[in-house]
Scaffold this motif. Structure first.
Motif, short mmCIF file in Angstrom:
data_model
loop_
_atom_site.label_atom_id
_atom_site.label_comp_id
_atom_site.label_asym_id
_atom_site.label_seq_id
_atom_site.Cartn_x
_atom_site.Cartn_y
_atom_site.Cartn_z
N THR A 170 -3.39 5.44 10.36
CA THR A 170 -3.40 6.81 9.87
C THR A 170 -2.23 7.02 8.93
N ALA A 171 -2.39 7.95 8.01
CA ALA A 171 -1.32 8.20 7.03
C ALA A 171 -0.05 8.65 7.72
N GLY A 172 -0.18 9.46 8.79
CA GLY A 172 1.00 9.95 9.48
C GLY A 172 1.78 8.90 10.23
N SER A 173 1.18 7.72 10.44
CA SER A 173 1.90 6.65 11.13
C SER A 173 2.91 5.95 10.22
N LEU A 174 2.88 6.27 8.92
CA LEU A 174 3.84 5.74 7.94
C LEU A 174 3.71 4.23 7.74
N TRP A 175 2.55 3.64 8.07
CA TRP A 175 2.41 2.19 7.89
C TRP A 175 2.58 1.79 6.43
N TRP A 176 2.23 2.70 5.52
CA TRP A 176 2.25 2.38 4.10
C TRP A 176 3.67 2.22 3.57
N THR A 177 4.67 2.65 4.33
CA THR A 177 6.04 2.52 3.84
C THR A 177 6.52 1.07 3.84
N ALA A 178 5.89 0.21 4.64
CA ALA A 178 6.33 -1.19 4.69
C ALA A 178 6.11 -1.89 3.36
N VAL A 179 5.19 -1.39 2.55
CA VAL A 179 4.95 -2.04 1.26
C VAL A 179 6.19 -2.00 0.38
N LEU A 180 7.04 -0.98 0.58
CA LEU A 180 8.22 -0.85 -0.26
C LEU A 180 9.23 -1.97 -0.01
N LEU A 181 9.17 -2.60 1.16
CA LEU A 181 10.10 -3.68 1.44
C LEU A 181 9.91 -4.87 0.52
N TRP A 182 8.72 -5.05 -0.01
CA TRP A 182 8.53 -6.14 -0.96
C TRP A 182 8.24 -5.64 -2.37
N VAL A 183 8.07 -4.34 -2.54
CA VAL A 183 7.93 -3.81 -3.89
C VAL A 183 9.26 -3.89 -4.63
N LEU A 184 10.36 -3.51 -3.96
CA LEU A 184 11.65 -3.56 -4.63
C LEU A 184 12.04 -4.97 -5.07
#
Length: 969
Positions: free
Chosen positions: A556-570
């Motif tokens: 779910t969007a509220g679980s914030l799973w999508w934030t992990a993508v930033l660890l390899w985007v940077l």
């Protein structure tokens, strides 16, 4: 906030420091915010409990506690088992608790408002109290010659203050110090009488003291400092002490010894948590104040204060070192000022402000965990907000300290901190809070499996190591570190928030053991044709079940799973920056993060194509693995013919498992072959692998669509491949990178040992003092530079776009109810003592009342029944039938209320209770038949049913009395 008094004047000037302490934010304000948030949340949590305990009816309170026991909840079982027990009869439990609940919300809000008003009053009156306590006088009364006022006005101008403070003198003080206090708009500086008397002979000393206090005003220290002091004092007196007294009453006095003993673990943990709160706030506040003293010293020295004001006592003291210094270090924890020796040394080198200290980090983790407990009253829908708040404070405090330490190491040529120790100390603070407080153990002295808490420690170690390596890269390549530091803190904070959300939503129950059943997990996907629970499920379905419960799998969007993508985007953004010349502090071309040669302090050349190349190689391996796995699925027997559910679940989960494995393998290999920046490089390559794997899975499944009766097409925007690859795959890749780093270090050590045994010189390792000569870099050609930019931007855009698409879809298809359905429904049998209390609670909370209501309905029905048999006239018979009709309705109502009540907390008792309800339903049916069709036959049936109901009530009374649930009459 004062300069040491027992110092001798001198002529030494401030040595040049290797680094300006103001180059990055200090982080002390964020730590003050954590303390203020902790005090506010603790007050909001403690005040209602204290008010409820003092005002609530003890009888209703006992009955409210009896509701959970009557529902069959065992206070001594783990949290997940207790949750399962509470969900077995939710309607009855809700009705019972609503009946006996006592609401004192208005009173609690009033007390909270009064406490807040008291804190504001204390904050307002503190300057007045400090002024009157010492009986200060205006400066003009002491400055009879008028020589100090022009000097003070000059110093105020030097400090650059918009508002000049009011200077007062304490004539009774013989000291030579000063103190700044007051409100931000009306600051006051109190000068000791001895300082004013010696102002002419010790002008340098006078200037240094006043400039130090003006530095506190310039840094805006007094506002937040005295706000914390006021809130802390009011909290201690009006909130914590009453709460602690109530806790002692609950733990040692109120109720019976059996009840106190049953809930002793929970109540003891709660009291310990209060003590830890005091410890965390007190020690953290003193640590912050000591740091701010050094900042004020450095600011005063920058304005021209001579170093002689700090050097006298520092010159006399010598560090004993070793174990002999430990008592002095512990004693220093109680002081608001650092030692004079440290203050003097900080003028030459402010390394104390950039050092990574274990105690402040541990206290930050502990305070954050206590904050989590007191935020438990937040609505469940705001779980994501709580996760972001806590993660932002924890990672922010540790991350700011880490960025400062990395910057100091780079500027002074020292080894860059790895970051894992910061995560370890933060995690240790969290674990201490979990084990000593009631959150993890609940009503047990210790959780059954405390090792599950290592997941939180591992997550903090991962994000802090990433923060250190990311900080090292950006600090080497950017002139202004502030903006990139903000981005470098937001990313790990959000990533840790996603782990916290998973932990509180699903993972926390692991402290009591693995509570999930494979069949329950499979059933939660709501797909047809899955193996039924009694059957032999097989290894594939066990793996699928475990995979669906790992961190990062809440889609779910509220679980914030999508934030992990930033660890390899940077890390993937690095080539864009690296290919643009002139971005370094000395104009040099920035280089890739972390491929420094062993022993060097700056990164060696690293080809910008290597991360995409490593990711491409991992993607090829992933695509091959997907092809093999999907080929095996075509011939696998996944269920009955025509059942698409098993195949669809396998098509979702097996590719996700392969993608995660490929990402882990890529991260392992890259980290093993990388010296510096191994984690960010490994995650960047793993991210490319994950994106290619998702695309390969999409292509392969689309190619297979419609080729057989059991195949199901796959849509990129509707299934779990993207969430799992972005979230779970990133976390798994991070852990694999740690394993790869260890394997790489071990391999290099073994290789170096073989070279030594062979008589050849060993290659210096990362810790070697030998540094090779710098290697000249070959600049990228424009075409390759453009290719690198396009590849990096394309990978980032694809990752963010696919993630956004998945978030949009998964937000509408949440799985908020999955944990309850997945938990193991079997519960252990309670002990004899708990069983007795459960039966007593069942009777007291409403069971005995319902039985008596049934007996009352029986008596009314018997009276009406007998009146009908004795009537001699038609009028009398009709009146008796009306009474029978009313009795039937009363029996229905009493039976209905009894039916909605709790089941009896034992098999034998529930069997008798079920028989009692069945017989009363039969009595109600025969009662209505008698009323509608009065005859000798219906009268006989009604009489038999009435007697059976009477007998069942008598048997229930006897059974309850025999088992100690009620007192026999």
């Amino acid at each position: 906030m004062a300069v040491p008094e027992d110092t001798a004047p001198g002529a030494a000037e401030r040595p040049s420091a290797p680094l300006d302490e103001r180059v990055l934010v200090a982080g002390t304000t964020l730590r003050f915010v954590l303390l203020l948030a902790l005090l506010a949340a603790a007050g909001a949590s403690m005040i209602p409990r204290t008010v409820w305990h003092l005002l609530a009816s003890s009888e209703k309170a006992d009955l409210l506690a009896a509701c959970s026991l009557a529902a069959g909840i065992d206070p001594g079982v783990p949290a997940d088992t207790s949750f399962v027990e509470s969900r077995q009869q939710p309607a009855a439990l809700e009705e019972c608790t609503a009946r006996f609940a006592q609401d004192f919300t208005g009173v609690a809000l009033g007390v909270g408002a009064a406490a807040l008003a008291a804190a504001l009053a204390v904050h307002w009156l503190l300057p007045v109290w400090r002024t009157r306590r010492t009986k200060v006088v205006p400066l003009d009364a002491m400055d009879v010659h008028g020589g100090l006022r022009p000097l003070l006005d000059e110093l105020v101008i030097v400090a650059g203050l918009d508002r000049a403070p009011r200077f007062v003198v304490d004539p009774a003080s013989r000291g030579t110090g000063a103190v700044a206090f007051g409100r931000p708009r009306r600051p006051v500086i109190r000068l000791d009488g001895g300082l004013v008397v010696t102002a002419d002979t010790g002008r340098a000393r006078f200037r240094a003291v006043v400039l130090h206090e003006l530095a506190h005003l310039h840094n805006k220290d007094i506002g937040i400092t005295y706000a914390t002091v006021a809130l802390w004092r009011v909290f201690l007196v009006l909130v914590l002490l009453p709460w602690a007294a109530v806790g002692v009453d609950i733990l040692l006095i109120r109720g019976t010894a059996d009840i106190r003993g049953m809930y002793a673990p929970f109540n003891t943990h709660a009291q310990v948590l209060g003590g830890l709160l005091v410890l965390a706030v007190h020690l953290s506040r003193l640590e912050i104040l000591r740091h701010r003293e050094i900042y004020a010293d450095l600011m005063a020295a920058r304005w021209g204060a001579g170093a002689e004001a700090w050097e006298g006592d520092a010159a006399r003291r010598r560090s004993e070192g070793g174990w002999r210094e430990l008592p002095a270090r512990f004693a220093a924890l109680r002081h608001t000022h650092p030692s004079p020796a440290l203050r003097r040394a900080s003028l030459a080198d402010p390394k104390a402000l950039f050092a990574l200290k274990a105690l402040p980090l541990l206290l930050a983790g502990l305070a954050a965990d206590i904050l989590v407990w007191h935020l438990g009253a937040l609505p469940y829908g705001l779980l994501w907000l709580k996760a972001v708040l806590v993660a932002g404070l924890v990672v922010g405090i540790g991350g700011v300290a880490l960025w400062r330490a990395v910057l100091y190491a780079l500027r002074t040529g020292r080894p860059v901190p790895s970051g894992w120790s910061v995560g370890l100390w933060l995690g240790l603070g969290v674990v201490v809070g979990e084990l000593t407080g009631p959150r993890a153990a609940m009503n047990q002295w210790l959780p059954a499996h405390p090792e599950a808490l290592l997941l939180l420690v591992a997550a903090l170690v991962l994000v802090m190591t990433w923060t250190a390596q990311n900080a090292a890269w950006w600090l080497r390549t950017r002139r202004a570190p502030g903006p990139v530091m903000l981005a470098g803190l937001v990313v790990p904070a959000l990533a840790y928030a996603s782990v916290l959300h998973w932990w509180w939503f699903l993972g926390e129950v692991l402290t009591g053991g693995w509570p999930f059943t494979t069949s329950g997990v499979l059933a939660s996907y709501d797909l047809p044709g899955l193996p039924p629970p009694p059957s032999d499920i097989g290894a594939l379905w066990h793996a699928v079940a475990v995979l669906g419960l790992l961190p990062g799998t809440l889609s779910t969007a509220g679980s914030l799973w999508w934030t992990a993508v930033l660890l390899w985007v940077l890390p993937l953004l690095a080539p864009v920056v690296a290919s643009r010349p002139g971005r370094g502090p000395d104009g040099e071309r920035p280089r890739w993060p972390g491929h420094a040669r062993p022993g060097s302090t700056t990164p060696a050349p690293y080809g910008p194509g290597r991360l995409p190349a490593a990711g491409l190689a991992g993607g090829v391996v992933c695509a091959a693995g997907l092809a093999v796995a999907l080929a095996r699925l075509r011939v696998a027997d996944l269920g009955a013919a025509g059942a698409t559910g098993p195949l669809r679940l396998a098509q979702m989960m097996v590719p996700a498992l392969v993608i995660c494995a490929a990402m882990a393998l890529t991260a392992f290999a890259v980290a093993a072959l990388t010296d510096s920046g191994w984690l960010t490089a490994g995650l960047g390559a793993a991210g490319v692998t994950g994106l290619l794997g998702v695309g390969a899975a999409y292509a392969l499944l689309r190619a297979d669509a419609g080729t057989g009766p059991d195949t199901v097409s796959w849509s990129l925007s509707q299934d779990v491949h993207v969430p799992y690859a972005m979230a779970l795959g990133t976390l798994v890749a991070g852990l694999a990178a740690f394993a790869g780093r260890g394997a790489g270090l071990l391999g290099r050590r073994v290789f170096a040992g073989r070279r030594v045994r062979a008589g050849r010189p060993a290659v210096p390792g990362p810790r070697s003092a030998v540094r090779p000569a710098p290697v000249e870099e070959r600049p990228l050609r424009p075409v390759w530079r453009r290719a690198v930019q396009v590849a990096a931007i394309g990978a980032v855009t694809a990752g963010i776009g696919a993630t956004a698409l998945s978030v949009d879809v998964s937000a509408a298809h949440g799985q908020a109810s999955r944990p309850a359905a997945m938990l193991d429904r079997s519960t252990p049998a309670p002990s004899a003592a708990v069983s007795l209390l459960q039966h007593q609670a069942w009777a007291a909370a409403g069971g005995l009342e319902r039985i008596q209501a049934l007996r009352g309905a029986e008596r009314a029905y018997s009276a009406a029944f007998m009146a009908g048999g004795k009537s001699t006239t038609n009028t009398g018979f009709l009146r008796a039938m009306d009474r029978v009709k009313r009795s039937c309705a009363e029996i229905d109502r009493a039976t209905g209320r009894a039916t909605t009540y709790f089941t009896v907390p034992s098999t034998a008792g529930q069997r008798m209770w079920a028989r009692l309800l069945t017989r009363h339903r039969a009595m109600a049916d025969t009662c209505r038949a008698l009323h509608t069709r009065p005859s000798a036959k219906t009268a006989e049936a009604a009489g038999t049913a009435r007697q059976n109901a009477f007998d069942s009530v008598d048997a229930m009374f006897y059974w309850l009395a025999e088992n100690g649930a009620i007192r026999p009459k």
